[in-house]
Structure formats: C-alpha cells, structure tokens
Scaffold this motif. Structure first.
Motif, short mmCIF file in Angstrom:
data_model
loop_
_atom_site.label_atom_id
_atom_site.label_comp_id
_atom_site.label_asym_id
_atom_site.label_seq_id
_atom_site.Cartn_x
_atom_site.Cartn_y
_atom_site.Cartn_z
N ASP A 1 0.33 13.43 -1.69
CA ASP A 1 -0.91 13.20 -2.66
C ASP A 1 -1.01 11.69 -2.82
OD1 ASP A 1 -3.07 14.33 -3.52
OD2 ASP A 1 -2.11 14.61 -5.56
N LEU A 2 -0.89 11.02 -1.85
CA LEU A 2 -0.99 9.47 -2.07
C LEU A 2 -2.15 8.88 -1.44
CD1 LEU A 2 2.84 8.28 -2.14
CD2 LEU A 2 1.20 8.51 -4.06
N PRO A 3 -2.77 7.76 -1.67
CA PRO A 3 -3.73 7.16 -0.63
C PRO A 3 -2.80 6.57 0.42
CG PRO A 3 -3.82 6.15 -2.98
CD PRO A 3 -2.75 7.09 -3.07
N LEU A 4 -3.58 6.40 1.62
CA LEU A 4 -3.02 5.95 2.75
C LEU A 4 -2.50 4.74 2.86
CD1 LEU A 4 -2.78 6.95 5.81
CD2 LEU A 4 -4.98 5.59 6.46
N GLY A 5 -3.19 3.68 2.04
CA GLY A 5 -2.81 2.33 2.04
C GLY A 5 -1.41 2.35 1.11
N THR A 6 -1.30 3.08 0.20
CA THR A 6 -0.05 3.17 -0.46
C THR A 6 1.08 3.57 0.14
OG1 THR A 6 -1.36 3.71 -2.57
CG2 THR A 6 0.88 4.02 -2.95
N VAL A 7 0.99 4.51 1.05
CA VAL A 7 1.93 5.01 1.85
C VAL A 7 2.46 3.89 2.89
CG1 VAL A 7 2.44 6.52 3.80
CG2 VAL A 7 1.17 7.54 1.72
N LYS A 8 1.33 3.15 3.32
CA LYS A 8 1.62 2.04 4.37
C LYS A 8 2.37 0.99 3.70
CE LYS A 8 -2.04 2.71 7.64
NZ LYS A 8 -3.24 2.13 8.36
N THR A 9 2.11 0.63 2.43
CA THR A 9 2.66 -0.32 1.61
C THR A 9 4.04 -0.12 1.24
OG1 THR A 9 0.53 -0.93 0.78
CG2 THR A 9 2.61 -1.67 -0.71
N ARG A 10 4.35 1.24 0.90
CA ARG A 10 5.68 1.70 0.48
C ARG A 10 6.68 1.76 1.58
NH1 ARG A 10 4.60 6.45 -4.15
NH2 ARG A 10 3.74 4.89 -5.66
N ILE A 11 6.16 2.19 2.76
CA ILE A 11 6.72 2.05 4.09
C ILE A 11 7.42 0.71 4.40
CG2 ILE A 11 6.98 2.76 6.60
CD1 ILE A 11 5.29 5.07 6.05
N HIS A 12 6.40 -0.18 4.35
CA HIS A 12 6.41 -1.66 4.60
C HIS A 12 7.74 -2.26 3.45
CE1 HIS A 12 5.92 -5.88 5.67
NE2 HIS A 12 5.72 -5.88 4.44
N MET A 13 7.62 -1.73 2.54
CA MET A 13 8.47 -2.28 1.28
C MET A 13 9.92 -1.81 1.52
SD MET A 13 6.86 -4.40 -0.57
CE MET A 13 8.10 -4.68 -2.12
N ALA A 14 10.10 -0.49 1.95
CA ALA A 14 11.29 0.17 2.36
C ALA A 14 11.98 -0.63 3.33
CB ALA A 14 11.13 1.64 2.53
N ARG A 15 11.03 -0.86 4.36
CA ARG A 15 11.81 -1.55 5.55
C ARG A 15 12.19 -3.07 5.26
NH1 ARG A 15 6.87 -0.56 9.44
NH2 ARG A 15 7.46 1.53 10.35
N GLN A 16 11.69 -3.81 4.40
CA GLN A 16 12.05 -5.19 3.55
C GLN A 16 13.19 -4.98 2.81
OE1 GLN A 16 8.66 -6.70 1.68
NE2 GLN A 16 8.09 -8.09 3.53
N LEU A 17 13.48 -3.94 2.13
CA LEU A 17 14.61 -3.99 1.14
C LEU A 17 15.72 -3.43 2.14
CD1 LEU A 17 12.92 -1.84 -1.90
CD2 LEU A 17 13.70 -4.08 -1.86
N LEU A 18 15.39 -2.55 3.02
CA LEU A 18 16.63 -2.22 3.97
C LEU A 18 16.94 -3.32 5.01
CD1 LEU A 18 15.41 1.40 5.04
CD2 LEU A 18 17.21 0.80 3.44
N GLN A 19 16.10 -4.00 5.26
CA GLN A 19 16.63 -5.03 6.20
C GLN A 19 17.37 -6.42 5.15
OE1 GLN A 19 12.84 -6.98 7.37
NE2 GLN A 19 12.89 -5.63 9.24
N LYS A 20 16.94 -6.56 3.93
CA LYS A 20 17.78 -7.37 3.09
C LYS A 20 19.21 -6.74 3.05
CE LYS A 20 13.90 -9.15 0.33
NZ LYS A 20 13.54 -9.24 -1.16
#
Length: 167
Positions: A141-160
């Motif tokens: 129950d989230l906006p589509l843009g929020t989902v994309k942003t959160r996935i992107h942020m998770a990728r960045q954090l995991l890469q670090k």
C-alpha cells in the motif's frame, strides 16, 4: 529422388561454393560446407516443395549448417584448451565450486540485509523474488515511486555493506 531435383542440385553447386566462401573465408572449409549442404538437401529432398525457390531452400540449409557448426566448434573450443599453462580464469570455470565460500557469502548477505532498515528490505526482497514494482506497491500500500526509491536505496546500502564482493 527425381532426376530434375538432382540436376537442380548439381547446377547449384558452384553458386553454393561462392556463398559458402562468404561464410568461411577458406576454400577447403567452403567446399566442406557445400558438400554438407548438398548431402542434407539430398537427405531431406522430400521436404522440398516443387515450384518453390530451390536456391533459397539451399541457402537456408547452408546457413543453418554453418551456424550449427559454428556453435558446436565454439562450445568445443570453450571447453578444451591446448595451452600448457592454464589461467586462473579457465580454472575458475572448470573447477568444482567450493560451497564453503557460498556459505560465507550468504552469511555476509544476510548480515548486510539485517542492517538495512525494514522499510527498504521488504520491497527489495519482493523485487528480488520476482515481483513487479506495481505488485509490491499494491501489497505494501505504497506509491509506485516510493517502492522504486526504497529498492534503489536498499541496493545502495547493500553495495556499501558488500564492497568486498564487488568485481
């Protein structure tokens, strides 16, 4: 096989050799390819429909024969080396995988995931499992843009967190 078909094959032989040379850039290989094409044409002559383009049919047989031979040779040369010294990259492909390494890597991934906040981890894991962005957005129950942003942020954090595994 009727005589008309045989005559058409024989009259096409020189044209086939020229066409084969364009594929191979080698006279002997072109002769072999031409011969293979003619043998296949004779073997499958019943599939040729009278009145259709004989040259096109033969060219198709030749092209497919060449492509299949090329693929086969590529696989053989990829698997077999004639060098005395084998490089580490060749060993990596041929060596048996060490499952202990995979276990350590998985532990590191799980550890990195535990550090990432849940608001990023859950959408990331759903995406990793194969869900589409819009499906994740609906489920959480989230906006589509929020989902994309959160996935992107998770990728960045995991890469670090997993810098050691970056190639």
């Amino acid at each position: 096989m009727d005589t008309n078909f045989s005559q058409q094959l024989l009259s096409s032989q020189s044209m086939l050799k020229q066409f084969a040379y364009k594929f191979t850039n080698d006279l002997e290989t072109a002769d072999d390819l031409t011969q293979d094409t003619l043998v296949k044409a004779m073997k499958y002559h019943e599939q040729y429909k009278e009145g259709t383009n004989m040259r096109g049919w033969l060219f198709t047989i030749m092209r497919n024969t060449f492509i299949n031979g090329y693929r086969s040779n590529t696989r053989k040369t990829a698997l077999i080396t004639t060098e005395e010294e084998i490089s580490s990259s060749q060993l990596a492909v041929s060596a048996v995988a060490n499952r202990g390494d995979a276990k350590f890597a998985m532990e590191d991934i799980n550890k990195a995931l535990s550090i990432v906040p849940d608001c990023y981890t859950i959408p990331f894991l759903r995406h990793f499992e194969g869900y589409k962005y819009h499906e994740i957005a609906e489920e959480l129950d989230l906006p589509l843009g929020t989902v994309k942003t959160r996935i992107h942020m998770a990728r960045q954090l995991l890469q670090k967190q997993l810098k050691a595994y970056k190639k």
